[in-house]
Enzyme design. Structure first.
Site, PDB file in Angstrom:
ATOM      1  N   ARG A   1     -89.568  43.950 -15.410  1.00  0.00           N
ATOM      2  CA  ARG A   1     -89.275  44.883 -14.315  1.00  0.00           C
ATOM      3  C   ARG A   1     -90.252  46.062 -14.299  1.00  0.00           C
ATOM      4  O   ARG A   1     -90.571  46.582 -13.231  1.00  0.00           O
ATOM      5  CB  ARG A   1     -87.844  45.390 -14.421  1.00  0.00           C
ATOM      6  CG  ARG A   1     -86.867  44.316 -14.007  1.00  0.00           C
ATOM      7  CD  ARG A   1     -85.453  44.795 -14.018  1.00  0.00           C
ATOM      8  NE  ARG A   1     -84.612  43.787 -13.399  1.00  0.00           N
ATOM      9  CZ  ARG A   1     -83.298  43.737 -13.523  1.00  0.00           C
ATOM     10  NH1 ARG A   1     -82.663  44.633 -14.231  1.00  0.00           N
ATOM     11  NH2 ARG A   1     -82.613  42.787 -12.929  1.00  0.00           N
TER      12      ARG A   1
ATOM     13  N   GLY B   1     -79.433  35.622 -10.567  1.00  0.00           N
ATOM     14  CA  GLY B   1     -79.876  35.933 -11.924  1.00  0.00           C
ATOM     15  C   GLY B   1     -80.085  34.708 -12.788  1.00  0.00           C
ATOM     16  O   GLY B   1     -81.130  34.563 -13.429  1.00  0.00           O
TER      17      GLY B   1
HETATM   18  P1  ADP Z   1     -76.768  32.707 -10.348  1.00  0.00           P
HETATM   19  O1  ADP Z   1     -76.755  33.818 -11.366  1.00  0.00           O
HETATM   20  O2  ADP Z   1     -78.077  32.001 -10.283  1.00  0.00           O
HETATM   21  O3  ADP Z   1     -76.303  33.186  -8.995  1.00  0.00           O
HETATM   22  P2  ADP Z   1     -74.149  31.847 -11.158  1.00  0.00           P
HETATM   23  O4  ADP Z   1     -73.966  33.082 -11.954  1.00  0.00           O
HETATM   24  O5  ADP Z   1     -73.362  31.708  -9.906  1.00  0.00           O
HETATM   25  O6  ADP Z   1     -75.700  31.607 -10.840  1.00  0.00           O
HETATM   26  O7  ADP Z   1     -73.765  30.590 -12.065  1.00  0.00           O
HETATM   27  C1  ADP Z   1     -74.385  30.311 -13.276  1.00  0.00           C
HETATM   28  C2  ADP Z   1     -73.430  29.691 -14.242  1.00  0.00           C
HETATM   29  O8  ADP Z   1     -72.798  28.557 -13.714  1.00  0.00           O
HETATM   30  C3  ADP Z   1     -74.138  29.230 -15.499  1.00  0.00           C
HETATM   31  O9  ADP Z   1     -73.695  30.002 -16.593  1.00  0.00           O
HETATM   32  C4  ADP Z   1     -73.730  27.769 -15.634  1.00  0.00           C
HETATM   33  O10 ADP Z   1     -73.428  27.391 -16.966  1.00  0.00           O
HETATM   34  C5  ADP Z   1     -72.490  27.682 -14.783  1.00  0.00           C
HETATM   35  N1  ADP Z   1     -72.217  26.313 -14.331  1.00  0.00           N
HETATM   36  C6  ADP Z   1     -73.020  25.513 -13.609  1.00  0.00           C
HETATM   37  N2  ADP Z   1     -72.443  24.309 -13.428  1.00  0.00           N
HETATM   38  C7  ADP Z   1     -71.251  24.328 -14.040  1.00  0.00           C
HETATM   39  C8  ADP Z   1     -70.192  23.367 -14.224  1.00  0.00           C
HETATM   40  N3  ADP Z   1     -70.277  22.144 -13.718  1.00  0.00           N
HETATM   41  N4  ADP Z   1     -69.119  23.757 -14.937  1.00  0.00           N
HETATM   42  C9  ADP Z   1     -69.037  24.995 -15.448  1.00  0.00           C
HETATM   43  N5  ADP Z   1     -69.980  25.926 -15.318  1.00  0.00           N
HETATM   44  C10 ADP Z   1     -71.082  25.614 -14.627  1.00  0.00           C
HETATM   45 MG    MG Z   2     -75.162  34.734 -12.579  1.00  0.00          MG
END
Ligand code: ADP
Ligand code: MG
Length: 438
Positions: free
Chosen positions: A39, A395
Site C-alpha cells: 500500500r 480482499g
Molecule cells: P473476497 O474477500 O474475495 O470478497 P470472501 O471474503 O467473500 O472473498 O470469501 C472468501 C472465503 O470464502 C475464503 O476464506 C474461502 O475459504 C471461503 N470459501 C470459499 N468456498 C467455500 C466453501 N465451499 N465452503 C466454505 N467456505 C468457502
Molecule cells: Mg474476504
C-alpha cells in the site's frame, strides 16, 4: 450507479501549494514491523508527482481500529464493549478499566511512525517528517516549517474520535492546513470520515492516481463494458454479496457463481447439498435472482460438480484432506462441498476465455488449502490467459491472485476490498463523490 468523472491532481495547479493527501497506509503490521509495504509503494506515484511539482505535501491515513487515545475520556472499541457486556455485571467495571489501561499501548501498535520510516527509505531520507499528533501543536509546528518539495506525515487519524464521526470541527482543522485536498485512499473511500470526505467541504478536492485508476477501470467496466461481460462471484456466503448479485444482473451477459455461495443456489433448485455451507434464509432470494437472470437474458452459470470432504479442514491448510468429486445432484448427505469440480472449472474457464470484460470477486473454494485451491487456480489461470480486461476485487480473491502468482497478468487488482464491493453494488462512495467533477 454513480458514473464518476473526477478532477485529478493533474487538473489543478499544485506548485507552491500546500496539499493534504489522504492515503491508505493501513498496512499489515506484526510486532511493530510492516509485513507488506504494498500500500505504501502504491501511494508513491501520487506523492512523487506532488513533490516533483513543488507542493508542500501533508500525508494522512488511518491504521487499524485503535482507541481514540487523543480524545479525552475515550471509551472501549466495539469489540471490547461486546466482550465486557458478556461478563457478569460485577466484573464489568474492572474489565473496562483494564482495557482502557492497555489502550495506551495502541500508540505503539498503531502509530504511523513505521510508515514514515518506510516512506523515507523509498523517497530518500529526510523527505517526510513525522508529526506526533494530527491537529495538535507538533503537527502544526512541523507543517508551518515545511518547504516546497517535502512532506509531513500526520499521526493515525483514528486516534481522534472525530475522524470516524466525521466531526465538522476536526475536518475543518485538517482542511485549514492546506489549499487542496487529494484523496488517494480507495480502500477507505466507502466511508464518510473526516479525512476521507469531510475535508472536501472546505477546500477543493481531487483524486490521486490510485483512485483515478480504480474508478476509471471499474467504472468503465460497469458503465460501458466491452462485451461479452462476465462476472464471477464466489466466497463464503450469499448474504455478503446480495446487492452485488442483484446489481450485476443488470449489467453482465454471464454471471458465474461458485464458492460457498453456490450451495444456497443449488438448494434453491431443489438439490440436496449435504453438509455444505447453506443459508436457508436466502433460498427465496436465490430463486428470485435465478428468475431475474432469466428475465434479463443473463446466462447464469452454477457449478455442475463439486469437491467434497467429510469435514471442513482443520487446520484450514491441512494438505492431507481427502477430497472426492461428485456431480452437484449427488452430494452425499454426510459430506461438505469445499471447491468446484473439474467439469465446473472447465465450464467457468471457457466462459472467461470468451469474454471481453471479466470481473471476479470471491474464491471458488477454500483456497487456503492446497487441495481445495484447484478451482480458484483454474479461474485465476483463465483470467491470466484471457485477452479481456480483467478486474479482481475483494480482499481474498486479490490475495489469492497475488499468492498464486497471477497478479502481473490481471489488468487491475483493486486495492480496496470493501470499497470495490460497494462499487460493484452500485453504491455511492463518499470518498469519491465528494471530489470535484471534471
Ligand atoms: P473476497 O474477500 O474475495 O470478497 P470472501 O471474503 O467473500 O472473498 O470469501 C472468501 C472465503 O470464502 C475464503 O476464506 C474461502 O475459504 C471461503 N470459501 C470459499 N468456498 C467455500 C466453501 N465451499 N465452503 C466454505 N467456505 C468457502
Ligand atoms: Mg474476504
Amino acid at each position: 450507479m454513480a458514473a464518476y468523472n473526477k478532477k485529478t491532481i493533474e487538473d489543478v495547479c499544485v506548485a507552491g501549494k500546500t496539499v493534504l493527501v489522504r492515503c491508505d497506509f493501513n498496512v499489515p503490521m506484526k510486532d511493530g514491523v510492516i509485513t507488506s509495504d504494498k500500500r505504501i509503494v502504491e501511494a508513491l506515484p501520487t506523492i512523487k508527482y506532488l513533490l516533483g511539482e513543488g507542493a508542500k505535501v501533508i500525508l494522512c491515513s488511518h491504521m487499524g481500529k485503535p482507541h481514540n487515545i487523543f480524545t479525552e475520556g475515550f471509551g472501549l472499541t466495539k469489540k471490547e464493549k461486546k466482550a465486557v457486556e458478556k461478563l457478569p455485571e460485577a466484573e464489568q467495571a474492572a474489565a473496562k478499566a483494564e482495557y482502557l489501561a492497555k489502550a495506551v499501548k495502541d500508540k505503539q501498535k498503531l502509530t504511523l511512525k513505521p510508515v514514515c520510516d518506510k516512506l523515507n527509505a523509498l523517497l530518500g531520507e529526510g523527505t517526510v517528517v513525522f508529526a506526533e499528533d494530527i491537529i495538535g501543536e507538533d503537527a502544526k509546528a512541523k507543517v508551518a516549517a515545511m518547504k516546497a518539495g517535502t512532506a509531513v506525515l500526520l499521526e493515525n487519524t483514528r486516534f481522534d474520535a472525530r475522524e470516524e464521526k466525521n466531526g465538522a470541527d476536526f475536518a475543518k482543522e485538517l482542511a485549514s492546513y492546506a489549499d487542496i485536498f487529494v484523496n488517494d485512499a480507495f480502500g477507505a473511500a466507502h466511508r464518510a470520515h473526516a479525512s476521507t470526505a469531510g475535508v472536501a467541504d472546505y477546500i477543493p478536492a481531487v483524486c490521486g492516481y490510485l483512485i483515478q485508476k480504480e474508478i476509471g477501470v471499474m467504472g468503465k467496466a460497469l458503465e460501458n463494458p466491452e462485451r461479452p461481460f462476465v462476472a464471477i462471484l464466489g466466497g463464503a456466503k450469499v448474504a455478503d454479496k446480495l446487492n452485488v448479485i442483484d446489481n450485476l444482473l443488470t449489467k453482465v451477459d454471464t454471471l458465474i457463481i461458485g464458492g460457498g455461495m453456490a450451495y444456497t443456489f443449488a438448494a434453491a433448485k431443489g438439490l440436496g447439498v449435504g453438509k455444505s455451507l447453506l443459508d436457508d434464509t436466502k433460498i427465496d432470494y436465490c430463486k428470485e435472482m435465478m428468475a431475474k437472470a432469466k428475465e434479463k437474458g443473463v446466462n447464469l452459470l452454477l457449478p455442475v460438480d463439486t469437491g467434497v470432504a467429510k469435514a471442513f479442514p482443520d487446520p484450514i491448510d491441512d494438505a492431507n484432506l481427502e477430497v472426492t468429486y461428485v456431480d452437484v445432484e449427488n452430494i452425499p448427505a454426510d459430506m461438505e462441498g469445499l471447491d468446484i469440480g473439474p467439469k465446473t472449472a472447465k465450464l467457468f474457464s471457457d466462459a472467461v476465455l470468451s469474454a471481453k470484460t471479466v470481473i471476479w470477486n470471491g474464491p471458488m473454494g477454500v483456497f487456503e488449502n492446497p487441495v481445495l485451491a484447484k478451482g480458484t487456480i483454474a479461474v485465476a489461470q483463465a483470467l491470466a490467459d484471457s485477452d479481456a480486461i480483467t478486474i479482481v476485487g475483494g480482499g481474498d480473491s486479490a490475495a489469492a491472485c497475488e499468492q498464486l502468482g497471477f497478479a502481473p497478468k490481471i489488468t487491475h487488482i483493486s486495492t480496496g476490498g470493501g470499497a470495490s464491493l460497494e462499487f460493484l453494488e452500485g453504491k455511492d462512495l463518499p470518498g469519491v463523490s465528494c471530489l470535484l467533477d471534471k
